[in-house]
Design an enzyme around this catalytic site. Structure first.
Site, PDB file in Angstrom:
ATOM      1  N   ASP A  47       0.798  -1.230   0.000  1.00  0.00           N
ATOM      2  CA  ASP A  47       0.000   0.000   0.000  1.00  0.00           C
ATOM      3  C   ASP A  47       0.831   1.281   0.000  1.00  0.00           C
ATOM      4  O   ASP A  47       0.298   2.361  -0.153  1.00  0.00           O
ATOM      5  CB  ASP A  47      -0.945   0.032   1.215  1.00  0.00           C
ATOM      6  N   ARG A 261      -4.078   4.708   6.531  1.00  0.00           N
ATOM      7  CA  ARG A 261      -4.448   4.460   5.132  1.00  0.00           C
ATOM      8  C   ARG A 261      -5.601   5.364   4.733  1.00  0.00           C
ATOM      9  O   ARG A 261      -6.106   6.150   5.528  1.00  0.00           O
ATOM     10  CB  ARG A 261      -4.840   2.989   4.992  1.00  0.00           C
ATOM     11  N   TYR A 269       1.177  -3.585  11.344  1.00  0.00           N
ATOM     12  CA  TYR A 269       2.138  -4.681  11.223  1.00  0.00           C
ATOM     13  C   TYR A 269       2.483  -5.067  12.653  1.00  0.00           C
ATOM     14  O   TYR A 269       2.913  -4.216  13.433  1.00  0.00           O
ATOM     15  CB  TYR A 269       3.404  -4.236  10.495  1.00  0.00           C
ATOM     16  N   PRO A 347       8.142  -5.885   4.504  1.00  0.00           N
ATOM     17  CA  PRO A 347       7.403  -4.740   3.956  1.00  0.00           C
ATOM     18  C   PRO A 347       7.542  -3.466   4.796  1.00  0.00           C
ATOM     19  O   PRO A 347       6.927  -2.463   4.484  1.00  0.00           O
ATOM     20  CB  PRO A 347       5.956  -5.233   3.960  1.00  0.00           C
TER      21      PRO A 347
HETATM   22  C1  LIG Z   1      -0.093 -12.384   0.303  1.00  0.00           C
HETATM   23  C2  LIG Z   1       0.784 -11.175   0.135  1.00  0.00           C
HETATM   24  C3  LIG Z   1       0.839 -10.227   1.128  1.00  0.00           C
HETATM   25  C4  LIG Z   1       1.630  -9.109   0.995  1.00  0.00           C
HETATM   26  N1  LIG Z   1       1.622  -8.193   1.981  1.00  0.00           N
HETATM   27  C5  LIG Z   1       2.328  -7.072   1.831  1.00  0.00           C
HETATM   28  C6  LIG Z   1       2.295  -6.065   2.802  1.00  0.00           C
HETATM   29  O1  LIG Z   1       1.671  -6.227   3.839  1.00  0.00           O
HETATM   30  N2  LIG Z   1       3.011  -4.935   2.585  1.00  0.00           N
HETATM   31  C7  LIG Z   1       3.765  -4.753   1.459  1.00  0.00           C
HETATM   32  O2  LIG Z   1       4.397  -3.706   1.279  1.00  0.00           O
HETATM   33  N3  LIG Z   1       3.827  -5.713   0.532  1.00  0.00           N
HETATM   34  C8  LIG Z   1       3.128  -6.847   0.697  1.00  0.00           C
HETATM   35  N4  LIG Z   1       3.182  -7.807  -0.256  1.00  0.00           N
HETATM   36  C9  LIG Z   1       4.131  -7.645  -1.352  1.00  0.00           C
HETATM   37  C10 LIG Z   1       3.628  -6.728  -2.424  1.00  0.00           C
HETATM   38  O3  LIG Z   1       2.308  -7.024  -2.738  1.00  0.00           O
HETATM   39  C11 LIG Z   1       4.572  -6.894  -3.578  1.00  0.00           C
HETATM   40  O4  LIG Z   1       5.865  -6.435  -3.197  1.00  0.00           O
HETATM   41  C12 LIG Z   1       4.177  -6.197  -4.818  1.00  0.00           C
HETATM   42  O5  LIG Z   1       2.851  -6.434  -5.121  1.00  0.00           O
HETATM   43  C13 LIG Z   1       5.102  -6.683  -5.913  1.00  0.00           C
HETATM   44  O6  LIG Z   1       4.536  -6.567  -7.145  1.00  0.00           O
HETATM   45  P1  LIG Z   1       4.761  -7.660  -8.274  1.00  0.00           P
HETATM   46  O7  LIG Z   1       4.032  -7.123  -9.437  1.00  0.00           O
HETATM   47  O8  LIG Z   1       6.190  -7.959  -8.406  1.00  0.00           O
HETATM   48  O9  LIG Z   1       4.111  -8.993  -7.746  1.00  0.00           O
HETATM   49  P2  LIG Z   1       2.621  -9.349  -7.318  1.00  0.00           P
HETATM   50  O10 LIG Z   1       1.903  -8.182  -6.781  1.00  0.00           O
HETATM   51  O11 LIG Z   1       2.706 -10.565  -6.486  1.00  0.00           O
HETATM   52  O12 LIG Z   1       1.903  -9.680  -8.695  1.00  0.00           O
HETATM   53  C14 LIG Z   1       2.145 -10.881  -9.384  1.00  0.00           C
HETATM   54  C15 LIG Z   1       0.961 -11.135 -10.301  1.00  0.00           C
HETATM   55  O13 LIG Z   1       1.286 -12.267 -11.097  1.00  0.00           O
HETATM   56  C16 LIG Z   1       0.193 -13.158 -11.118  1.00  0.00           C
HETATM   57  N5  LIG Z   1       0.724 -14.496 -11.313  1.00  0.00           N
HETATM   58  C17 LIG Z   1       1.480 -15.206 -10.454  1.00  0.00           C
HETATM   59  N6  LIG Z   1       1.828 -16.375 -11.003  1.00  0.00           N
HETATM   60  C18 LIG Z   1       1.286 -16.398 -12.240  1.00  0.00           C
HETATM   61  C19 LIG Z   1       1.281 -17.340 -13.287  1.00  0.00           C
HETATM   62  N7  LIG Z   1       1.931 -18.502 -13.165  1.00  0.00           N
HETATM   63  N8  LIG Z   1       0.613 -17.049 -14.405  1.00  0.00           N
HETATM   64  C20 LIG Z   1      -0.075 -15.876 -14.543  1.00  0.00           C
HETATM   65  N9  LIG Z   1      -0.090 -14.937 -13.571  1.00  0.00           N
HETATM   66  C21 LIG Z   1       0.575 -15.206 -12.441  1.00  0.00           C
HETATM   67  C22 LIG Z   1      -0.500 -12.976  -9.794  1.00  0.00           C
HETATM   68  O14 LIG Z   1      -1.868 -13.358  -9.882  1.00  0.00           O
HETATM   69  C23 LIG Z   1      -0.312 -11.475  -9.566  1.00  0.00           C
HETATM   70  O15 LIG Z   1      -1.388 -10.728 -10.085  1.00  0.00           O
HETATM   71  C24 LIG Z   1       2.410  -8.952  -0.162  1.00  0.00           C
HETATM   72  C25 LIG Z   1       2.367  -9.899  -1.158  1.00  0.00           C
HETATM   73  C26 LIG Z   1       1.567 -11.003  -1.032  1.00  0.00           C
HETATM   74  C27 LIG Z   1       1.519 -12.012  -2.144  1.00  0.00           C
END
Ligand SMILES: Cc1cc2nc3c(=O)[nH]c(=O)nc-3n(C[C@H](O)[C@H](O)[C@H](O)COP(=O)(O)OP(=O)(O)OC[C@H]3O[C@@H](n4cnc5c(N)ncnc54)[C@H](O)[C@@H]3O)c2cc1C
Length: 628
Positions: A47, A261, A269, A347
């Site tokens: 966030d 927020r 946290y 995070p």
């Molecule tokens: C459960 C959870 C809780 C989190 N909590 C926090 C928090 O409290 N605070 C914080 O700062 N950050 C948190 N994060 C981390 C934060 O969300 C990420 O750092 C950030 O979203 C990174 O972005 P990204 O695009 O790299 O990955 P993500 O946001 O994880 O996006 C990956 C995307 O790829 C898609 N995907 C995955 N595998 C496949 C596949 N095989 N085929 C097609 N699509 C696929 C997923 O559906 C998702 O939409 C959390 C992450 C998760 C998963």
């Protein structure tokens, strides 16, 4: 099986994926983005948007909604144990952002869904939508050097599978409890649901459990800690006075971070201090944790303040902090990984989403350059060079932060604990890094200084251009320089032309203007004949002539494509802003030139004389391709 071709295929529509997809779609690149989820996340996850990311979003025209809807975190409060150790008391408050050259001196918090929506809405305007629920099932990259070296080839083959409603239901059911990461569904394997895509480039932006990373056999190097934390998004009832400030609490009952927020929402946290037994070898037994248990820990950590939770939490999860970086960020400069697929960390510093989006902000313009035939593929090597180093720095900062935050506070009974001063000092020293404004890319083919450095201030090769107000000469309208550096895939050449009313300076500037018009200059060589004059390079001239005498016509035509591209460094008519650019950037009286990369980072700085000696030509010849 259906077959198709596309220039860039993005797997994953989280923050990293949609940043890249939007940047490419805006520039008319043939891009597709797929995600295995049937819809984007309804709540939770990251966030926090740091000041540099606000600047980046602004450069894409996406910051207004974020600024209007998000919570602004201006101050940070620090709480430590009281002398009797039973409760907590405030030790100090300080600005939340410790980076002096930021345009926005605060973070913004807004749910990840709303942040992703900024991009999804923009993508739609460019005719791109996320294909859901779709996931890859097989991938191969050609080994043939001739194919790999051919910029028009499609060396990556990837099979996509469209999930049936039964497959989606099985994934959604397993994911009903928000603390469970999406499992891979059992695929039915119908050929009608399969498509073979031939792609020039593939981006794996598919999160911490990246399928693409696993296919490439790229390892994550680092360690899991034993620190177990929970996170809850809720609307509490409390008499805690800093509930609307970011707050770090070190209590004898465990640590806690409060993140205000949007609206009345608050993110907590919470360290599960008694939860060592929940974690072993990086695996967490989440079934033992309930929202009630988390909230009870919060109540104890915040004593003697009261905090109650009359409403069900909107989202919660529990996690072990791990610090890991991928050994490679790309394979053969044809398949890339970005975001959580490359780095995982705690995070607390609010950097996960920021780092992820900035990974692909870094990559997108490089892909655009190579796909348009403007640059050679060696430009793509700088993605890993720059972002892996950043990720490693991030992990080493986060190790310190997580240890200090998860460690016990220094008290009379625990003199060796974490002192308030130590903790605050870490946040202060690393302020530029966490804000994102202090990021320094290392020397490379795209990050190079000329022999003479005409700057002695904060305009630095490898860093983003810091904010400054300058005046448009023709109508004296003040502009934030960053707003002239849009993320539009083009280079911005900032010519600090000095005072062109001075005859000697005017002669130098005229020589530069004439030089740029020569067919042999980089400007002519690297701008395709078929494209408009400023398709690759936009020139901005910034004089230091007082506004009451400056004329835009003072600047040679080779340095101004239009009246609106000539600026001066003077105070605006409101008497408040402007007039500090040369001094703050430390530009010499004789001027200089900065080549600003399409992502807003300074690639090159040199004197005007260096340019006439061909150093800027040399710089661009390191990676640009002759268009003749
Ligand atoms: C459960 C959870 C809780 C989190 N909590 C926090 C928090 O409290 N605070 C914080 O700062 N950050 C948190 N994060 C981390 C934060 O969300 C990420 O750092 C950030 O979203 C990174 O972005 P990204 O695009 O790299 O990955 P993500 O946001 O994880 O996006 C990956 C995307 O790829 C898609 N995907 C995955 N595998 C496949 C596949 N095989 N085929 C097609 N699509 C696929 C997923 O559906 C998702 O939409 C959390 C992450 C998760 C998963």
């Amino acid at each position: 099986m259906k077959e198709s071709h596309c220039d860039v295929l993005i797997i994953g529509a989280g923050p990293a994926g949609v940043m890249c997809a939007n940047a490419l779609a805006r520039e008319g690149i043939n891009v597709r983005v797929v995600d295995k989820r049937p819809e984007n996340i309804p709540a939770g996850q990251a966030d926090g948007i740091q000041p540099r990311t606000i600047e980046v979003l602004q450069s894409y025209g996406l910051a207004d909604k974020l600024l209007a809807e998000g919570a602004h975190l201006n101050m940070m409060a620090y709480y430590n144990p009281t002398a009797d150790g039973k409760g907590i008391e405030r030790t100090s408050r300080a600005p939340d952002v410790n980076a002096p050259t930021t345009r926005w001196r605060h973070q913004i918090t807004l749910n990840q869904t709303a942040i992703e929506d900024l991009f999804l809405n923009s993508m739609r305007q460019h005719g791109l939508h996320v294909e859901r629920p779709v996931m890859p099932t097989a991938m191969s990259i050609s080994d043939d050097e001739a194919v790999l070296n051919d910029p028009n080839s499609y060396p990556v083959q990837i099979t996509l599978h469209r999930l049936s409603s039964a497959e989606t239901a099985s994934m959604t059911a397993a994911n009903a409890h928000t603390n469970v990461v999406d499992p891979t569904p059992q695929l039915a394997g119908s050929t009608e649901a399969e498509e073979l895509v031939h792609a020039k480039y593939v981006l794996g932006a598919d999160g911490a459990h990246s399928w693409v990373r696993n296919q490439l056999d790229i390892k994550l190097v680092g360690e899991h800690t034993k620190h177990v934390w929970a996170v809850v998004d809720c609307v509490p009832e409390t008499n805690f006075p800093d509930i609307r400030n970011r707050t770090a609490i070190h209590s004898n009952n465990g640590s806690c971070m409060i993140i205000p927020r949007e609206g009345d929402l608050v993110r907590l946290y919470i360290q599960l201090a008694d939860a060592d037994d929940l974690a072993s070898g990086g695996r967490l037994d989440k079934s033992q944790v309930t929202p009630e248990r988390i909230m009870n820990v919060a109540k104890k950590s915040m004593y003697p303040y009261q905090i109650d939770f009359p409403h069900k939490p909107i989202w919660w999860t529990v996690y072990i902090i791990s610090h890991r970086v991928a050994t490679q960020f790309s394979v053969k400069e044809r398949v890339f990984i970005a975001g959580d697929a490359c780095h995982t960390h705690s995070p607390k510093a609010g950097l996960g989403m920021n780092a992820s989006m900035n990974d692909t902000h870094n990559l997108a313009w490089k892909l655009i350059h190579v796909l348009r035939g403007w640059a050679s593929s060696n430009l793509l090597k700088t993605y890993e060079l720059e972002r892996k180093k950043f990720a490693q720095d991030l992990i080493s900062f986060d190790r310190k932060l997580a240890d200090m935050f998860s460690g016990k506070a220094a008290t009379a009974d625990n003199a060796g604990g974490v002192s308030h001063d130590e903790f605050q000092a870490l946040l202060r020293t690393e302020g530029g890094f966490t804000a994102g404004t202090g990021i320094q890319y290392q020397p490379s083919v795209i990050t190079k200084a000329a022999p003479t450095n005409p700057t002695s201030g904060i305009l630095i090769v490898g860093q983003r251009v810091p904010p400054q107000i300058i005046l448009r000469v023709a109508d004296c309208r003040p502009y934030e320089i960053q707003d002239l550096l849009k993320s539009d895939g083009k280079w911005k050449l900032l010519f600090f032309v000095g005072d062109c009313k001075d005859e000697k300076q005017a002669a130098l500037v005229n020589a530069i203007g004439e030089y740029l018009q020569l067919p042999s200059s980089f400007l002519q060589r690297y701008t395709p004949k078929s494209a408009s004059g400023d398709a690759v390079f936009s020139i901005l001239s910034i004089a230091r002539t007082p506004k009451d005498v400056a004329d835009y016509t003072d600047v040679h035509e080779g340095l101004r494509s239009h009246w609106s591209t000539v600026y001066t460094d003077d105070i605006a008519v409101d008497g408040k802003n402007g007039g500090d650019a040369y001094e703050t950037y430390g530009i010499a009286f004789s001027g200089g030139v900065a080549a600003v990369r399409p992502d807003g980072y300074v690639g090159y700085i040199g004197s005007l004389k260096d340019m006439l000696d061909g150093y800027l030509d040399d710089y661009f010849s390191g990676f640009m391709l002759d268009s003749h």
